[in-house]
Structure formats: structure tokens, C-alpha cells
Design a protein around this motif. Structure first.
Motif, PDB file in Angstrom:
ATOM      1  N   HIS A 176      49.607  52.552  42.356  1.00 20.39           N
ATOM      2  CA  HIS A 176      50.538  52.982  43.253  1.00 20.39           C
ATOM      3  C   HIS A 176      51.042  51.249  44.006  1.00 20.39           C
ATOM      4  CE1 HIS A 176      48.829  57.022  44.453  1.00 20.39           C
ATOM      5  NE2 HIS A 176      47.398  56.625  43.687  1.00 20.39           N
ATOM      6  N   HIS A 177      51.705  51.718  44.603  1.00 21.82           N
ATOM      7  CA  HIS A 177      52.292  49.901  45.159  1.00 21.82           C
ATOM      8  C   HIS A 177      51.576  49.547  46.535  1.00 21.82           C
ATOM      9  CE1 HIS A 177      54.704  47.127  46.936  1.00 21.82           C
ATOM     10  NE2 HIS A 177      55.047  46.954  45.966  1.00 21.82           N
ATOM     11  N   PRO A 178      51.046  48.076  46.382  1.00 22.14           N
ATOM     12  CA  PRO A 178      50.112  47.798  47.591  1.00 22.14           C
ATOM     13  C   PRO A 178      50.277  48.404  49.363  1.00 22.14           C
ATOM     14  CG  PRO A 178      50.547  46.480  46.419  1.00 22.14           C
ATOM     15  CD  PRO A 178      51.142  47.699  45.858  1.00 22.14           C
ATOM     16  N   THR A 179      51.509  48.288  48.857  1.00 25.61           N
ATOM     17  CA  THR A 179      52.113  49.872  50.481  1.00 25.61           C
ATOM     18  C   THR A 179      51.655  50.722  51.043  1.00 25.61           C
ATOM     19  OG1 THR A 179      54.440  49.583  49.635  1.00 25.61           O
ATOM     20  CG2 THR A 179      54.273  47.141  50.554  1.00 25.61           C
ATOM     21  N   GLU A 180      51.383  51.152  49.550  1.00 32.94           N
ATOM     22  CA  GLU A 180      50.553  52.435  49.938  1.00 32.94           C
ATOM     23  C   GLU A 180      49.363  52.613  50.190  1.00 32.94           C
ATOM     24  OE1 GLU A 180      52.463  55.125  46.223  1.00 32.94           O
ATOM     25  OE2 GLU A 180      54.014  53.923  45.728  1.00 32.94           O
ATOM     26  N   LEU A 181      48.798  51.808  49.633  1.00 33.38           N
ATOM     27  CA  LEU A 181      47.260  51.885  49.680  1.00 33.38           C
ATOM     28  C   LEU A 181      46.732  51.911  50.973  1.00 33.38           C
ATOM     29  CD1 LEU A 181      46.615  49.502  47.312  1.00 33.38           C
ATOM     30  CD2 LEU A 181      46.599  51.134  47.149  1.00 33.38           C
ATOM     31  N   PRO A 182      46.702  51.617  52.331  1.00 32.05           N
ATOM     32  CA  PRO A 182      46.375  51.757  53.529  1.00 32.05           C
ATOM     33  C   PRO A 182      46.554  52.372  53.942  1.00 32.05           C
ATOM     34  CG  PRO A 182      47.515  49.581  53.642  1.00 32.05           C
ATOM     35  CD  PRO A 182      47.791  50.317  52.192  1.00 32.05           C
ATOM     36  N   GLY A 183      47.699  53.973  53.435  1.00 35.88           N
ATOM     37  CA  GLY A 183      47.262  55.393  53.966  1.00 35.88           C
ATOM     38  C   GLY A 183      46.699  55.963  53.012  1.00 35.88           C
ATOM     39  N   LEU A 184      45.650  55.113  52.087  1.00 35.28           N
ATOM     40  CA  LEU A 184      45.121  56.268  51.275  1.00 35.28           C
ATOM     41  C   LEU A 184      43.647  56.145  51.332  1.00 35.28           C
ATOM     42  CD1 LEU A 184      47.410  55.561  47.789  1.00 35.28           C
ATOM     43  CD2 LEU A 184      47.384  57.622  49.545  1.00 35.28           C
ATOM     44  N   THR A 190      47.691  46.653  35.486  1.00 32.04           N
ATOM     45  CA  THR A 190      49.533  46.832  35.952  1.00 32.04           C
ATOM     46  C   THR A 190      49.926  48.629  36.406  1.00 32.04           C
ATOM     47  OG1 THR A 190      50.156  45.305  33.798  1.00 32.04           O
ATOM     48  CG2 THR A 190      51.912  46.725  34.555  1.00 32.04           C
ATOM     49  N   THR A 191      51.431  48.003  37.479  1.00 31.53           N
ATOM     50  CA  THR A 191      51.348  49.434  38.083  1.00 31.53           C
ATOM     51  C   THR A 191      53.256  49.224  37.364  1.00 31.53           C
ATOM     52  OG1 THR A 191      52.289  47.868  39.642  1.00 31.53           O
ATOM     53  CG2 THR A 191      49.678  48.255  39.841  1.00 31.53           C
ATOM     54  N   GLU A 192      53.338  50.433  38.088  1.00 31.91           N
ATOM     55  CA  GLU A 192      54.665  51.100  38.177  1.00 31.91           C
ATOM     56  C   GLU A 192      55.758  50.100  38.536  1.00 31.91           C
ATOM     57  OE1 GLU A 192      58.212  54.337  38.788  1.00 31.91           O
ATOM     58  OE2 GLU A 192      55.818  54.225  39.418  1.00 31.91           O
ATOM     59  N   TRP A 227      48.687  43.011  38.686  1.00 33.60           N
ATOM     60  CA  TRP A 227      47.380  42.239  39.438  1.00 33.60           C
ATOM     61  C   TRP A 227      47.474  40.862  38.507  1.00 33.60           C
ATOM     62  CZ3 TRP A 227      46.667  42.682  44.822  1.00 33.60           C
ATOM     63  CH2 TRP A 227      47.213  43.970  45.580  1.00 33.60           C
ATOM     64  N   LYS A 228      47.675  39.536  39.115  1.00 33.61           N
ATOM     65  CA  LYS A 228      47.174  39.189  38.529  1.00 33.61           C
ATOM     66  C   LYS A 228      45.730  37.828  38.683  1.00 33.61           C
ATOM     67  CE  LYS A 228      48.638  34.250  36.818  1.00 33.61           C
ATOM     68  NZ  LYS A 228      50.075  33.170  36.773  1.00 33.61           N
ATOM     69  N   ALA A 229      44.472  37.684  37.799  1.00 35.61           N
ATOM     70  CA  ALA A 229      44.084  37.064  38.580  1.00 35.61           C
ATOM     71  C   ALA A 229      44.095  35.266  38.787  1.00 35.61           C
ATOM     72  CB  ALA A 229      42.298  37.016  37.301  1.00 35.61           C
ATOM     73  N   THR A 230      43.398  34.994  39.978  1.00 40.89           N
ATOM     74  CA  THR A 230      43.630  33.655  40.319  1.00 40.89           C
ATOM     75  C   THR A 230      41.604  32.823  41.179  1.00 40.89           C
ATOM     76  OG1 THR A 230      44.561  32.180  42.388  1.00 40.89           O
ATOM     77  CG2 THR A 230      44.032  34.484  42.986  1.00 40.89           C
ATOM     78  N   GLY A 231      42.265  31.823  39.685  1.00 43.52           N
ATOM     79  CA  GLY A 231      40.642  31.161  40.127  1.00 43.52           C
ATOM     80  C   GLY A 231      39.730  31.776  39.034  1.00 43.52           C
ATOM     81  N   SER A 232      38.696  30.807  39.203  1.00 47.57           N
ATOM     82  CA  SER A 232      37.970  32.106  38.464  1.00 47.57           C
ATOM     83  C   SER A 232      36.542  32.760  39.033  1.00 47.57           C
ATOM     84  CB  SER A 232      36.104  30.560  37.550  1.00 47.57           C
ATOM     85  OG  SER A 232      36.377  29.736  39.435  1.00 47.57           O
ATOM     86  N   ASP A 233      35.686  34.151  38.994  1.00 37.92           N
ATOM     87  CA  ASP A 233      34.979  34.425  39.181  1.00 37.92           C
ATOM     88  C   ASP A 233      33.785  33.660  39.797  1.00 37.92           C
ATOM     89  OD1 ASP A 233      36.804  36.366  37.146  1.00 37.92           O
ATOM     90  OD2 ASP A 233      35.119  36.769  36.043  1.00 37.92           O
ATOM     91  N   LYS A 234      33.171  34.459  41.020  1.00 36.03           N
ATOM     92  CA  LYS A 234      32.310  33.554  41.738  1.00 36.03           C
ATOM     93  C   LYS A 234      31.047  35.207  41.885  1.00 36.03           C
ATOM     94  CE  LYS A 234      31.735  32.589  46.334  1.00 36.03           C
ATOM     95  NZ  LYS A 234      32.265  32.820  47.858  1.00 36.03           N
ATOM     96  N   LYS A 235      30.260  34.015  41.523  1.00 34.87           N
ATOM     97  CA  LYS A 235      28.518  34.909  41.365  1.00 34.87           C
ATOM     98  C   LYS A 235      28.846  35.356  43.183  1.00 34.87           C
ATOM     99  CE  LYS A 235      26.886  33.699  37.681  1.00 34.87           C
ATOM    100  NZ  LYS A 235      25.697  33.034  36.525  1.00 34.87           N
ATOM    101  N   ILE A 236      28.092  36.563  43.490  1.00 29.96           N
ATOM    102  CA  ILE A 236      27.991  36.990  44.467  1.00 29.96           C
ATOM    103  C   ILE A 236      26.220  36.762  44.718  1.00 29.96           C
ATOM    104  CG2 ILE A 236      27.888  37.991  46.862  1.00 29.96           C
ATOM    105  CD1 ILE A 236      30.400  37.144  46.385  1.00 29.96           C
ATOM    106  N   ARG A 264      58.171  41.921  36.126  1.00 26.14           N
ATOM    107  CA  ARG A 264      56.556  42.357  34.795  1.00 26.14           C
ATOM    108  C   ARG A 264      56.119  41.343  34.299  1.00 26.14           C
ATOM    109  NH1 ARG A 264      54.873  47.304  34.755  1.00 26.14           N
ATOM    110  NH2 ARG A 264      56.897  48.679  35.711  1.00 26.14           N
ATOM    111  N   ALA A 265      54.864  41.400  33.701  1.00 23.35           N
ATOM    112  CA  ALA A 265      54.146  39.869  33.378  1.00 23.35           C
ATOM    113  C   ALA A 265      55.135  39.883  32.031  1.00 23.35           C
ATOM    114  CB  ALA A 265      53.156  40.304  33.046  1.00 23.35           C
ATOM    115  N   PRO A 266      55.277  38.226  31.910  1.00 26.38           N
ATOM    116  CA  PRO A 266      54.352  37.445  32.676  1.00 26.38           C
ATOM    117  C   PRO A 266      55.474  36.258  33.796  1.00 26.38           C
ATOM    118  CG  PRO A 266      56.079  36.135  30.704  1.00 26.38           C
ATOM    119  CD  PRO A 266      55.851  37.751  30.731  1.00 26.38           C
ATOM    120  N   ARG A 267      56.625  36.740  34.108  1.00 25.97           N
ATOM    121  CA  ARG A 267      57.436  36.804  35.297  1.00 25.97           C
ATOM    122  C   ARG A 267      57.064  37.467  36.611  1.00 25.97           C
ATOM    123  NH1 ARG A 267      61.676  35.531  31.270  1.00 25.97           N
ATOM    124  NH2 ARG A 267      61.300  33.662  30.719  1.00 25.97           N
ATOM    125  N   GLY A 268      57.216  37.053  37.037  1.00 29.19           N
ATOM    126  CA  GLY A 268      57.332  38.276  38.331  1.00 29.19           C
ATOM    127  C   GLY A 268      57.335  37.418  39.960  1.00 29.19           C
TER     128      GLY A 268
END
Length: 236
Positions: free
Chosen positions: A58-66, A91-93, A97-106, A128-132
Motif C-alpha cells: 500500500h501507499h502510505p496515504t492508504e494506511l490510515p484507513g486500514l 519496496t512498494t509499488e 521505505w529507506k532506513a535512516t540512522g542506526s537502530d536504537k535499543k529500547i 525507485r531506489a536508489p533515487r526517489g
């Protein structure tokens, strides 16, 4: 089998009762230690507040309704970990989604040395990756620690839209106005001229060029005669 189609219903709709003022805003510790851990252990959660959904379809704009809980600013999903060639496939149609920064321990509030899980922050890019083109859609992906013995094929995702400052909105509006002015320039209202403004046009000349002598009547506060001497180069 997980039913994604039921994820769009609210937790109170099955009972026919709405809960005015209800807000779902769990802490990171609650998301990991209560919701995700219990779900992975096979303990059914009362109310099914967080639904299962493959958000990468799904596109992110569709997620609130789901989402089960139709929040105002953030939405939660249990998401299967899709892998391609051994790596997470996000990857979506319409983008990725691209990771930013490093993982954080909770860590737990009671014992700062104990890690409950890991949070990864990702940003959605259209194209499309790597551009977008970077968007303001952000996702926090929560998962159990690598040392956890529970199954790791499901993660808990919190999706929200990053707030845009007033300064950025004003800059965008100014850029759009400049682009519109460049694409569709408007003629000046101070002065316009047509061929009917020329009187007594005379051409003379020879092989070296042509001379045009005319008097131009132009209404600029008052009628004034403007002599114009122009030399035109021959076309051939």
C-alpha cells in the motif's frame, strides 16, 4: 491465517459501541513488552486493537484507513517481515521505505541494562531506489532483540506523518509561485504595443541592409511622437 481485510474496523465496532474520547498512544516499552511480545507468544490480545497488514502493498496515504484504530496522527500494524535475497524487502509499488540512522535499543524503565527490543526508523520515498523523492511519511519498526527465542517473522510498525514547520510551508508556497510565474508569464500592464501604433513606415536601402524610419505614437501619460531608426539585415 491472518485476515488483513478486518484490519480497517475499529475495536469497538464489533460491539456496536463507540468510545468517545478514546485515544491509543502506547509507549515504546508497552509496544514491545506487551503488544508485540504477547502476539509472538500466541497470546490473543483482547480487542485486537492492532491489526495485521502487509503495509508494503500500500501507499502510505492508504494506511490510515486500514488501521484498526483510526488515529489522528499515528497508526499501528503488525507487519510480516518480507525478505528478498536474505535482506528485508521494503519496496512498494510506488516507492520504498529507506532506513535512516542506526537502530536504537529500547530499554526497560525498571532496568536500564535490559533491552526490550530494537527500533528502526524509516522514511518513505516515492520512485525507485536508489533515487526517489523524499516524503514526510515516517515509520518506526519495532522488533524483538536478536537473542529473543520468540519467532521473529513479525514486527510492529508505527506509521505517522512528520509535522511540517510553517517556515517550510512558506518556502514551498514561494517556490510554487515562482514556478507558475516562470511557466505562465503575464504580459505587462504598463505598456503594450501593436502594429497599428506605427505610422508612416518607410523602407529604403540596398545590399548592405535595410533602413526603416517611422514615427511611433504611444500613449504614455500623453501622446508623444517617438522617432525610430532601425536597420534590418537582409534574410538572404
Amino acid at each position: 491465517m491472518m485476515d488483513e481485510s478486518s484490519s480497517s474496523s475499529s475495536p469497538s465496532s464489533s460491539h456496536g459501541v463507540e468510545l468517545p474520547g478514546f485515544r491509543f498512544h502506547p509507549t515504546e516499552e508497552e509496544l514491545l513488552d506487551f503488544y508485540l511480545r504477547r502476539m509472538l507468544a500466541g497470546n490473543k490480545l483482547h480487542g485486537d486493537i492492532i491489526g495485521f497488514l502487509n503495509i508494503y502493498k500500500h501507499h502510505p496515504t492508504e494506511l490510515p484507513g486500514l488501521a484498526r484504530i483510526n488515529g489522528e496522527r499515528e497508526w499501528y500494524f503488525f507487519v510480516p517481515r518480507d525478505r528478498k535475497h536474505g535482506r528485508p524487502n521494503r519496496t512498494t509499488e510506488n516507492g520504498f521505505w529507506k532506513a535512516t540512522g542506526s537502530d536504537k535499543k529500547i530499554l526497560t524503565s525498571s532496568d536500564p541494562r535490559k533491552a526490550l527490543g530494537v527500533k528502526k526508523t524509516l522514511v518513505f520515498y516515492e520512485g525507485r531506489a536508489p533515487r526517489g523523492r523524499k516524503t514526510d511519511w515516517v515509520m518506526n519498526e519495532y522488533r524483538m532483540p536478536d537473542a529473543c527465542t520468540l519467532p521473529q517473522e513479525i514486527v510492529l510498525c508505527k506509521v505517522y506523518r512528520k509535522a511540517t514547520s510553517l517556515k517550510v510551508l512558506e518556502q514551498r508556497a514561494a517556490m510554487e509561485e515562482e514556478m507558475m510565474a516562470y511557466i505562465s508569464p503575464t504580459p505587462s500592464s504598463e505598456y503594450s504595443m501593436s502594429f497599428s501604433d506605427f505610422e508612416d513606415v518607410k523602407f529604403s536601402g540596398g545590399g548592405q541592409g535595410w533602413s526603416c524610419t517611422t514615427a511611433l505614437n504611444m500613449d504614455w501619460n500623453q501622446d508623444t511622437l517617438w522617432p525610430l531608426d532601425t536597420t534590418f539585415m537582409p534574410l538572404c
